[in-house]
Design a protein around this motif. Structure first.
Motif, PDB file in Angstrom:
ATOM      1  N   LEU A  72       0.854  -1.186   0.000  1.00  0.00           N
ATOM      2  CA  LEU A  72       0.000   0.000   0.000  1.00  0.00           C
ATOM      3  C   LEU A  72       0.891   1.237   0.000  1.00  0.00           C
ATOM      4  O   LEU A  72       1.397   1.645   1.046  1.00  0.00           O
ATOM      5  CB  LEU A  72      -0.906   0.005   1.238  1.00  0.00           C
ATOM      6  CG  LEU A  72      -1.904  -1.139   1.330  1.00  0.00           C
ATOM      7  CD1 LEU A  72      -2.536  -1.186   2.717  1.00  0.00           C
ATOM      8  CD2 LEU A  72      -2.970  -0.993   0.254  1.00  0.00           C
ATOM      9  N   PRO A  73       1.122   1.836  -1.181  1.00  0.00           N
ATOM     10  CA  PRO A  73       1.881   3.082  -1.220  1.00  0.00           C
ATOM     11  C   PRO A  73       1.059   4.220  -0.635  1.00  0.00           C
ATOM     12  O   PRO A  73      -0.171   4.146  -0.558  1.00  0.00           O
ATOM     13  CB  PRO A  73       2.113   3.313  -2.715  1.00  0.00           C
ATOM     14  CG  PRO A  73       1.807   2.014  -3.381  1.00  0.00           C
ATOM     15  CD  PRO A  73       0.796   1.337  -2.500  1.00  0.00           C
ATOM     16  N   GLY A  74       1.740   5.289  -0.275  1.00  0.00           N
ATOM     17  CA  GLY A  74       1.053   6.420   0.333  1.00  0.00           C
ATOM     18  C   GLY A  74       0.663   7.504  -0.649  1.00  0.00           C
ATOM     19  O   GLY A  74       0.311   7.231  -1.795  1.00  0.00           O
ATOM     20  N   GLY A  75       0.806   8.735  -0.175  1.00  0.00           N
ATOM     21  CA  GLY A  75       0.218   9.891  -0.815  1.00  0.00           C
ATOM     22  C   GLY A  75      -0.996  10.227   0.028  1.00  0.00           C
ATOM     23  O   GLY A  75      -1.660   9.321   0.532  1.00  0.00           O
ATOM     24  N   VAL A 102       1.559  -7.763   4.391  1.00  0.00           N
ATOM     25  CA  VAL A 102       1.117  -6.462   3.897  1.00  0.00           C
ATOM     26  C   VAL A 102       2.173  -5.432   4.292  1.00  0.00           C
ATOM     27  O   VAL A 102       2.671  -5.457   5.419  1.00  0.00           O
ATOM     28  CB  VAL A 102      -0.256  -6.083   4.496  1.00  0.00           C
ATOM     29  CG1 VAL A 102      -0.650  -4.663   4.100  1.00  0.00           C
ATOM     30  CG2 VAL A 102      -1.323  -7.092   4.091  1.00  0.00           C
ATOM     31  N   ALA A 103       2.478  -4.519   3.358  1.00  0.00           N
ATOM     32  CA  ALA A 103       3.411  -3.425   3.626  1.00  0.00           C
ATOM     33  C   ALA A 103       2.725  -2.112   3.293  1.00  0.00           C
ATOM     34  O   ALA A 103       2.099  -1.987   2.231  1.00  0.00           O
ATOM     35  CB  ALA A 103       4.680  -3.596   2.794  1.00  0.00           C
ATOM     36  N   ALA A 104       2.836  -1.130   4.192  1.00  0.00           N
ATOM     37  CA  ALA A 104       2.178   0.166   3.999  1.00  0.00           C
ATOM     38  C   ALA A 104       3.128   1.277   4.418  1.00  0.00           C
ATOM     39  O   ALA A 104       3.781   1.183   5.464  1.00  0.00           O
ATOM     40  CB  ALA A 104       0.896   0.235   4.826  1.00  0.00           C
ATOM     41  N   ILE A 105       3.175   2.338   3.612  1.00  0.00           N
ATOM     42  CA  ILE A 105       4.083   3.441   3.904  1.00  0.00           C
ATOM     43  C   ILE A 105       3.343   4.774   3.929  1.00  0.00           C
ATOM     44  O   ILE A 105       2.355   4.960   3.211  1.00  0.00           O
ATOM     45  CB  ILE A 105       5.255   3.491   2.889  1.00  0.00           C
ATOM     46  CG1 ILE A 105       6.281   4.548   3.299  1.00  0.00           C
ATOM     47  CG2 ILE A 105       4.751   3.669   1.470  1.00  0.00           C
ATOM     48  CD1 ILE A 105       7.602   4.456   2.568  1.00  0.00           C
ATOM     49  N   CYS A 106       3.820   5.659   4.780  1.00  0.00           N
ATOM     50  CA  CYS A 106       3.393   7.051   4.854  1.00  0.00           C
ATOM     51  C   CYS A 106       1.931   7.168   5.307  1.00  0.00           C
ATOM     52  O   CYS A 106       1.606   6.808   6.422  1.00  0.00           O
ATOM     53  CB  CYS A 106       3.653   7.737   3.521  1.00  0.00           C
ATOM     54  SG  CYS A 106       3.807   9.519   3.609  1.00  0.00           S
ATOM     55  N   THR A 122       1.689  -2.974  16.480  1.00  0.00           N
ATOM     56  CA  THR A 122       2.588  -1.845  16.609  1.00  0.00           C
ATOM     57  C   THR A 122       2.972  -1.421  15.205  1.00  0.00           C
ATOM     58  O   THR A 122       3.435  -2.240  14.412  1.00  0.00           O
ATOM     59  CB  THR A 122       3.832  -2.207  17.437  1.00  0.00           C
ATOM     60  OG1 THR A 122       3.398  -2.628  18.734  1.00  0.00           O
ATOM     61  CG2 THR A 122       4.771  -1.017  17.577  1.00  0.00           C
ATOM     62  N   VAL A 123       2.758  -0.133  14.905  1.00  0.00           N
ATOM     63  CA  VAL A 123       2.943   0.378  13.548  1.00  0.00           C
ATOM     64  C   VAL A 123       3.614   1.738  13.571  1.00  0.00           C
ATOM     65  O   VAL A 123       3.658   2.406  14.610  1.00  0.00           O
ATOM     66  CB  VAL A 123       1.595   0.495  12.799  1.00  0.00           C
ATOM     67  CG1 VAL A 123       0.913  -0.864  12.679  1.00  0.00           C
ATOM     68  CG2 VAL A 123       0.667   1.489  13.486  1.00  0.00           C
ATOM     69  N   THR A 124       4.079   2.149  12.407  1.00  0.00           N
ATOM     70  CA  THR A 124       4.547   3.509  12.207  1.00  0.00           C
ATOM     71  C   THR A 124       3.866   4.048  10.952  1.00  0.00           C
ATOM     72  O   THR A 124       3.222   3.303  10.214  1.00  0.00           O
ATOM     73  CB  THR A 124       6.088   3.599  12.113  1.00  0.00           C
ATOM     74  OG1 THR A 124       6.482   4.962  12.227  1.00  0.00           O
ATOM     75  CG2 THR A 124       6.628   2.957  10.855  1.00  0.00           C
ATOM     76  N   LEU A 155       2.763  -7.422   9.135  1.00  0.00           N
ATOM     77  CA  LEU A 155       2.501  -6.065   8.664  1.00  0.00           C
ATOM     78  C   LEU A 155       3.792  -5.267   8.772  1.00  0.00           C
ATOM     79  O   LEU A 155       4.381  -5.163   9.847  1.00  0.00           O
ATOM     80  CB  LEU A 155       1.395  -5.407   9.499  1.00  0.00           C
ATOM     81  CG  LEU A 155       1.088  -3.948   9.179  1.00  0.00           C
ATOM     82  CD1 LEU A 155       0.664  -3.767   7.721  1.00  0.00           C
ATOM     83  CD2 LEU A 155       0.027  -3.412  10.134  1.00  0.00           C
ATOM     84  N   ILE A 156       4.221  -4.691   7.640  1.00  0.00           N
ATOM     85  CA  ILE A 156       5.405  -3.845   7.577  1.00  0.00           C
ATOM     86  C   ILE A 156       4.920  -2.420   7.349  1.00  0.00           C
ATOM     87  O   ILE A 156       4.166  -2.168   6.409  1.00  0.00           O
ATOM     88  CB  ILE A 156       6.332  -4.259   6.414  1.00  0.00           C
ATOM     89  CG1 ILE A 156       6.738  -5.733   6.546  1.00  0.00           C
ATOM     90  CG2 ILE A 156       7.556  -3.361   6.327  1.00  0.00           C
ATOM     91  CD1 ILE A 156       6.311  -6.572   5.400  1.00  0.00           C
ATOM     92  N   THR A 157       5.344  -1.491   8.186  1.00  0.00           N
ATOM     93  CA  THR A 157       4.954  -0.094   8.008  1.00  0.00           C
ATOM     94  C   THR A 157       6.194   0.798   8.042  1.00  0.00           C
ATOM     95  O   THR A 157       7.205   0.449   8.652  1.00  0.00           O
ATOM     96  CB  THR A 157       3.943   0.369   9.084  1.00  0.00           C
ATOM     97  OG1 THR A 157       4.452   0.053  10.388  1.00  0.00           O
ATOM     98  CG2 THR A 157       2.583  -0.295   8.875  1.00  0.00           C
TER      99      THR A 157
END
Length: 182
Positions: A72-75, A102-106, A122-124, A155-157
């Motif tokens: 899941l890219p951000g923006g 699942v990987a999500a950024i921003c 636990t996420v960032t 989950l990777i954040t």
């Protein structure tokens, strides 16, 4: 390994799509651009229009079971649009039900909040999402990248574009480990 990159028709942060996409390709895996509409998606460099990218698959016709992992890219606009689309939310939930990574950024964790998948994890993220994530039951940390292996699935954040190198390295490692474990 088939990796879905879920984005809205408009608003994805281009670098947060391109760098993980290339990391997946470099592993010999197959990235697939999944969106809520056919055609092309409009990427952005922060608030300015950037390139367009062709959509491979459309949520509703595409099921989470057809993929091994999700990015899941951000923006800012991208996850905000995705969380308002019931099919996109269900698509994300399908990865968690199946225990797939699942990987999500921003800003992308907004979609995870809507999907109800951050409670107890636990996420960032981009710092402005911290309250939303805490209100959804997550523990928010200010770290370059965070891996949470709470069931079901990994989950990777990550926080921001400056963290993309660590994010990409981690998602490749975690997706590879998950694939080897099947």
């Amino acid at each position: 390994m088939r990796v879905a990159f879920l984005v809205a028709p408009e608003g994805v942060e281009q670098v947060e799509l391109e760098k993980p996409w290339q990391a997946v390709k470099d592993q010999g895996w197959q990235p697939r651009l999944v969106s809520t509409e056919t055609g092309e998606v409009q990427a952005f460099h922060h608030l300015d229009k950037a390139d367009t990218f062709p959509v491979d698959d459309v949520v509703g016709a595409a099921e989470a079971d057809a993929y091994d992992a999700l990015v899941l890219p951000g923006g800012v606009a991208n996850p905000d649009a995705l969380r308002m689309d019931a099919r996109a939310v269900a698509f994300v939930q399908g990865f968690f039900r199946a225990g797939r990574p699942v990987a999500a950024i921003c800003h992308a964790p907004w979609t995870l909040v809507e999907a109800g998948t951050v409670g107890g994890r636990t996420v960032t993220s981009w710092p402005s999402l911290a309250t939303d994530l805490r209100n959804a039951g997550a523990t928010w940390v200010d770290e370059e990248v965070r891996v949470c292996r709470a069931a079901p699935g990994t989950l990777i954040t990550s926080r921001r574009p400056d963290d993309l190198d660590a994010f990409c390295t981690t998602l490749v490692d975690e997706f590879g480990a998950a694939s080897a474990g099947r």
